[in-house]
Design a protein around this motif. Structure first.
Motif, PDB file in Angstrom:
ATOM      1  N   MET A   1       0.984  -1.222  -0.016  1.00  0.00           N
ATOM      2  CA  MET A   1      -0.066  -0.151   0.033  1.00  0.00           C
ATOM      3  C   MET A   1       0.704   1.275   0.105  1.00  0.00           C
ATOM      4  O   MET A   1       1.786   1.327   0.677  1.00  0.00           O
ATOM      5  CB  MET A   1      -0.996   0.122   1.088  1.00  0.00           C
ATOM      6  CG  MET A   1      -1.899   1.435   1.309  1.00  0.00           C
ATOM      7  SD  MET A   1      -2.898   1.376   2.716  1.00  0.00           S
ATOM      8  CE  MET A   1      -3.987   0.044   2.395  1.00  0.00           C
ATOM      9  N   ARG A   2       0.501   2.453  -0.882  1.00  0.00           N
ATOM     10  CA  ARG A   2       1.393   3.467  -0.856  1.00  0.00           C
ATOM     11  C   ARG A   2       0.299   4.522  -0.727  1.00  0.00           C
ATOM     12  O   ARG A   2      -0.688   4.883  -1.186  1.00  0.00           O
ATOM     13  CB  ARG A   2       1.960   3.710  -2.410  1.00  0.00           C
ATOM     14  CG  ARG A   2       2.590   5.050  -2.508  1.00  0.00           C
ATOM     15  CD  ARG A   2       3.529   5.080  -3.653  1.00  0.00           C
ATOM     16  NE  ARG A   2       4.490   3.772  -3.545  1.00  0.00           N
ATOM     17  CZ  ARG A   2       5.812   4.246  -3.126  1.00  0.00           C
ATOM     18  NH1 ARG A   2       6.028   5.374  -2.403  1.00  0.00           N
ATOM     19  NH2 ARG A   2       6.624   3.295  -2.893  1.00  0.00           N
ATOM     20  N   VAL A   3       0.607   5.178   0.402  1.00  0.00           N
ATOM     21  CA  VAL A   3      -0.171   6.523   0.876  1.00  0.00           C
ATOM     22  C   VAL A   3       0.643   7.725   0.791  1.00  0.00           C
ATOM     23  O   VAL A   3       1.987   7.971   0.872  1.00  0.00           O
ATOM     24  CB  VAL A   3      -0.363   6.434   2.656  1.00  0.00           C
ATOM     25  CG1 VAL A   3      -1.197   7.336   3.040  1.00  0.00           C
ATOM     26  CG2 VAL A   3      -1.262   4.832   2.615  1.00  0.00           C
ATOM     27  N   LEU A   4      -0.180   8.947   0.371  1.00  0.00           N
ATOM     28  CA  LEU A   4       0.406  10.098   0.366  1.00  0.00           C
ATOM     29  C   LEU A   4      -0.074  10.953   1.733  1.00  0.00           C
ATOM     30  O   LEU A   4      -1.267  10.975   1.981  1.00  0.00           O
ATOM     31  CB  LEU A   4      -0.170  10.977  -0.692  1.00  0.00           C
ATOM     32  CG  LEU A   4       0.369  12.344  -0.907  1.00  0.00           C
ATOM     33  CD1 LEU A   4       1.801  12.563  -1.020  1.00  0.00           C
ATOM     34  CD2 LEU A   4      -0.466  13.159  -2.094  1.00  0.00           C
ATOM     35  N   ILE A   5       0.784  11.621   2.327  1.00  0.00           N
ATOM     36  CA  ILE A   5       0.509  12.411   3.464  1.00  0.00           C
ATOM     37  C   ILE A   5       0.628  13.657   3.120  1.00  0.00           C
ATOM     38  O   ILE A   5       1.508  14.393   2.279  1.00  0.00           O
ATOM     39  CB  ILE A   5       1.430  12.249   4.621  1.00  0.00           C
ATOM     40  CG1 ILE A   5       1.631  10.814   4.813  1.00  0.00           C
ATOM     41  CG2 ILE A   5       1.245  13.098   5.742  1.00  0.00           C
ATOM     42  CD1 ILE A   5       2.857  10.556   6.074  1.00  0.00           C
ATOM     43  N   VAL A   6      -0.488  14.676   3.302  1.00  0.00           N
ATOM     44  CA  VAL A   6      -0.559  16.084   2.972  1.00  0.00           C
ATOM     45  C   VAL A   6      -0.540  16.783   4.566  1.00  0.00           C
ATOM     46  O   VAL A   6      -1.630  16.691   5.228  1.00  0.00           O
ATOM     47  CB  VAL A   6      -1.583  16.709   2.340  1.00  0.00           C
ATOM     48  CG1 VAL A   6      -1.597  18.070   2.121  1.00  0.00           C
ATOM     49  CG2 VAL A   6      -1.732  16.055   1.097  1.00  0.00           C
ATOM     50  N   LYS A   7       0.807  17.176   5.020  1.00  0.00           N
ATOM     51  CA  LYS A   7       0.828  17.915   6.288  1.00  0.00           C
ATOM     52  C   LYS A   7       1.965  18.869   6.113  1.00  0.00           C
ATOM     53  O   LYS A   7       3.268  18.417   6.140  1.00  0.00           O
ATOM     54  CB  LYS A   7       1.241  16.958   7.481  1.00  0.00           C
ATOM     55  CG  LYS A   7       1.314  17.521   8.848  1.00  0.00           C
ATOM     56  CD  LYS A   7      -0.075  18.207   9.188  1.00  0.00           C
ATOM     57  CE  LYS A   7      -0.084  18.404  10.693  1.00  0.00           C
ATOM     58  NZ  LYS A   7      -1.554  18.967  11.240  1.00  0.00           N
ATOM     59  N   THR A   8       1.750  19.992   5.641  1.00  0.00           N
ATOM     60  CA  THR A   8       2.824  21.016   5.082  1.00  0.00           C
ATOM     61  C   THR A   8       3.672  21.590   6.105  1.00  0.00           C
ATOM     62  O   THR A   8       4.757  21.954   5.878  1.00  0.00           O
ATOM     63  CB  THR A   8       2.162  21.952   4.296  1.00  0.00           C
ATOM     64  OG1 THR A   8       1.007  22.753   4.763  1.00  0.00           O
ATOM     65  CG2 THR A   8       1.497  21.236   3.107  1.00  0.00           C
TER      66      THR A   8
END
Length: 325
Positions: free
Chosen positions: A1-8
């Protein structure tokens, strides 16, 4: 599983996301993450073993000249890199309209985030495919851990979260730095500063412990303050300008740290180092230091000036077993 995190951003918020990655890594073998983060904090995600790719974004800088040719070209390159991967899912842990609209909306994959009643900016939830209710009255680290567990599909561990970055620095820390402490004297708001006279009183109290004091800095005015704090003391070292990773290495080798309310205090917590954070007008509440060996002193009347050097030195003696020569 590949996940993108958006926490800038900010530094503390980025660091507070790391334990959620550790939970997911332990719950789902083989899971890998990419992470969109502000360029100034782009070193941080790569310290965690579950991260494959860091995608730096420059929203803070871009908005100063949004329609310039150079910024348009940078944005286009960023979006091209962002859309290269079709993610199994995207976790927007920022909960802000600007990151949801400018980043999460553009990424490819099922988008998860906090619902209308949970997000920092409720309108951000409109950009998510799956919305999760996350209780607000818990530490920011625990909120993010709960969001990841609900988004990815596992039970959130009951034990305290693990940042999983300390070993990255301990494995490469120089062995010849000797015993020292770090005083984090710099912060962004004037009312969060501890008076320079108090810092110098604490340095004087430290003189007979045999430990060196290191003073890091970032901006020029912080360098000038560090020089003033060190003047006349032979046990104080004003460090050169360092990258964030270099500062982390220094923190990882310290006997203990004294800090004001600043992002580097959260980095100290992430490294598991004994740390005393001094609070005046800000309330650590649900966003203070998270982890082992974290201690706080609050100024009476929410005034930093009411925290004495003697009280701070006494607390240091307790957490680091100081001995005077």
């Amino acid at each position: 599983m590949r996940v993108l995190i958006v926490k800038t951003s900010s530094m503390g918020d980025v660091l507070h996301t790391l334990p959620a990655l550790t939970d997911a890594m332990n719950a789902i073998p083989g899971i890998r993450f990419d992470w969109v983060v502000e360029e100034g904090f782009a070193q941080i995600p790569g310290w965690h073993p579950a991260i494959d790719k860091v995608l730096p974004v420059a929203i803070r800088r871009w908005r100063k000249s949004w329609f310039s040719t150079a910024v348009k070209a940078e944005r286009a390159a960023f979006y091209q890199a962002l859309r290269t991967e079709n993610y199994d899912l995207i976790v927007d842990a920022q909960g802000l309209i600007k990151s949801a609209a400018l980043v999460t909306r553009k990424a490819r994959g099922t988008k998860h985030g906090m619902d209308w009643n949970s997000a920092r900016e409720p309108l951000a939830s409109l950009f998510y495919n799956r919305r999760h209710s996350i209780a607000k009255q818990q530490h920011a680290v625990e909120r993010t851990r709960e969001l990841f567990a609900k988004s990815i599909g596992y039970q959130k561990p009951e034990k305290q979260g693990d940042y999983a970055i300390a070993q990255h620095f301990l494995a490469t820390a120089p062995s010849d730095m000797g015993e020292y402490m770090i005083f984090l004297h710099a912060t962004t708001r004037d009312e969060k500063h501890w008076p320079e006279s108090h810092w110098r009183d604490l340095i004087q109290l430290m003189h007979n412990t045999g430990l060196r004091i290191k003073l890091p800095w970032g901006a020029n005015h912080e360098h000038e303050r560090a020089i003033r704090l060190a003047e006349g003391f032979d046990n104080v070292e004003v460090l050169p300008r360092l990258s964030l990773e270099q500062v982390a290495k220094q923190l990882a080798g310290a006997r203990a740290v004294v800090s004001v309310d600043t992002g580097l205090s959260h980095l100290t917590a992430a490294l598991g180092q004994p740390n005393i954070t001094l609070y005046g007008p800000t309330d650590p509440g649900l966003i203070g230091g998270y982890g082992e060996n974290q201690h706080e002193i609050r100024g009476a009347g929410k005034s930093m000036a009411n925290i004495t050097a003697v009280d701070t030195f006494t607390a240091l003696q307790k957490i680091s077993h100081l001995k005077t020569e």
